[in-house]
Scaffold this motif. Structure first.
Motif, PDB file in Angstrom:
ATOM      1  N   GLN A  37      -0.801  23.091   8.859  1.00 36.79           N
ATOM      2  CA  GLN A  37      -0.599  21.638   9.521  1.00 36.79           C
ATOM      3  C   GLN A  37       0.247  21.847  10.610  1.00 36.79           C
ATOM      4  N   LYS A  38      -0.045  20.904  11.603  1.00 39.48           N
ATOM      5  CA  LYS A  38       0.778  20.517  12.754  1.00 39.48           C
ATOM      6  C   LYS A  38       1.949  19.713  12.097  1.00 39.48           C
ATOM      7  N   PRO A  39       3.222  20.223  12.210  1.00 37.35           N
ATOM      8  CA  PRO A  39       4.475  19.507  11.995  1.00 37.35           C
ATOM      9  C   PRO A  39       4.631  18.247  12.524  1.00 37.35           C
ATOM     10  N   PRO A  40       5.100  17.118  11.628  1.00 43.04           N
ATOM     11  CA  PRO A  40       5.222  15.839  12.075  1.00 43.04           C
ATOM     12  C   PRO A  40       6.748  15.875  12.919  1.00 43.04           C
ATOM     13  N   GLY A  41       6.854  14.584  13.653  1.00 46.88           N
ATOM     14  CA  GLY A  41       8.143  14.328  14.197  1.00 46.88           C
ATOM     15  C   GLY A  41       8.812  13.166  13.233  1.00 46.88           C
ATOM     16  N   LEU A  42       9.327  12.278  13.574  1.00 47.49           N
ATOM     17  CA  LEU A  42      10.066  11.210  12.960  1.00 47.49           C
ATOM     18  C   LEU A  42       9.376  10.081  12.251  1.00 47.49           C
ATOM     19  N   THR A  43       8.011  10.308  12.442  1.00 46.22           N
ATOM     20  CA  THR A  43       7.165   9.028  11.926  1.00 46.22           C
ATOM     21  C   THR A  43       6.292   9.932  10.777  1.00 46.22           C
ATOM     22  N   PRO A  44       6.221   9.543   9.429  1.00 45.86           N
ATOM     23  CA  PRO A  44       5.693  10.128   8.387  1.00 45.86           C
ATOM     24  C   PRO A  44       4.128  10.319   8.801  1.00 45.86           C
ATOM     25  N   GLU A  45       3.607  11.498   8.518  1.00 45.95           N
ATOM     26  CA  GLU A  45       2.094  11.543   8.867  1.00 45.95           C
ATOM     27  C   GLU A  45       1.487  12.142   7.056  1.00 45.95           C
TER      28      GLU A  45
END
Length: 293
Positions: A37-45
């Motif tokens: 999976q592509k890692p998320p930033g500061l917004t939950p995914e």
């Protein structure tokens, strides 16, 4: 969160029965770290939508300490039983390797123990031991979730009724396990306090619960340890993490990079449990709340 996170889809069961030796011609290819999976930033995914995050109830997402095994629990859509699904990484590709009844584990920091509430398994030369019990006084407590720090401190909840859940700790002092003690009002305030997570260095604790000033349902909170060893006031993780529905079950990945948690996305329908999905977000959302002296 008021419900324990668990379920399993019929697809996983069928795949396991057809070929337990990693045969999955019809299964998505999952390659690379974090199940590809592509890692998320500061917004939950959503984590692994369509594979882990489905229309059923799942939660309890946990990586092993070497990040090569992934565990999560689901409710079987037909039998309604609770089972745990295990994925393992081989040659940088993830395969579903096992399904077993009951809720999934949390791992001790040294990777040698899997905890299942008041029960546990120890790693052996051939795999994992039979299930063992922590014994008294833990046997008398209705433990739902237990985590362990690098110092051997247990942090765990007690399944409550009418919202009266309590979070406790038990330190390991000179090799002797202390009697469990409840945390203070900084943590045990409000309703439904459950699913605690303690940082390996014991610098903070996260959990979920309902209290005044929250966003609606159960929210994620963090308390940081003060210089004198006391615990700071609970800090709500904020509106990017918490919603008007139940959010809970926080865990940081063993590499310290990501926060995993669960969120209700659809209510229960008849005998079908709520649709609960697994989300992940950069762990910086927790570090950004750490008080700066």
């Amino acid at each position: 969160m008021k419900n324990n996170y668990a379920s399993i889809s019929l697809l996983f069961t069928v795949l396991l029965m057809v070929n337990k030796s990693y045969g999955q011609d019809d299964f998505p290819v999952l390659e690379g770290p974090y199940l590809g999976q592509k890692p998320p930033g500061l917004t939950p995914e959503l984590f692994a939508p369509g594979t882990i995050a489905t229309r059923d109830w799942e939660g309890g997402a946990a990586f092993s300490n070497d990040m090569k095994e992934f565990y999560f629990t689901r409710q079987h859509p037909e039998t309604k039983s609770v089972e745990t699904v295990v994925f393992k990484s081989k040659d940088d590709r993830w395969y579903m390797s096992d399904v077993f009844p009951g809720y999934g584990p949390s791992f001790a920091p040294d990777g040698k123990v899997m905890h299942f509430g008041k029960r546990y398994k120890e790693r052996t030369d051939s795999g994992w031991s039979e299930m063992k019990n922590l014994g008294s006084p833990f046997e008398e407590i209705r433990i739902m979730s237990l985590k362990v720090s690098n110092k051997g401190t247990y942090v765990f909840d007690e399944v409550g009724t009418n919202g009266d859940g309590i979070i406790r700790y038990s330190r390991l002092v000179d090799g002797i396990r202390e009697e469990p003690q409840p945390f203070g009002k900084e943590i045990n305030t409000g309703l439904w306090n459950a699913h605690p997570y303690i940082a390996p260095d014991e610098s903070y604790i996260m959990w979920d619960g309902e209290r005044e000033g929250g966003y609606g349902g159960s929210d994620l909170y963090v308390s940081f340890k003060e210089a004198d060893g006391s615990w700071g006031e609970a800090i709500n993780l904020g509106g990017e993490i918490n919603t008007e529905v139940d959010d809970g079950g926080p865990r940081i990945t063993p590499d310290g990079k990501y926060l995993f948690f669960s969120r209700v996305v659809a209510p229960a329908d008849g005998d079908r449990w709520p649709d609960v999905d697994t989300y992940w977000v950069d762990a910086q959302v927790v570090e950004s709340l750490r008080p700066r002296n």
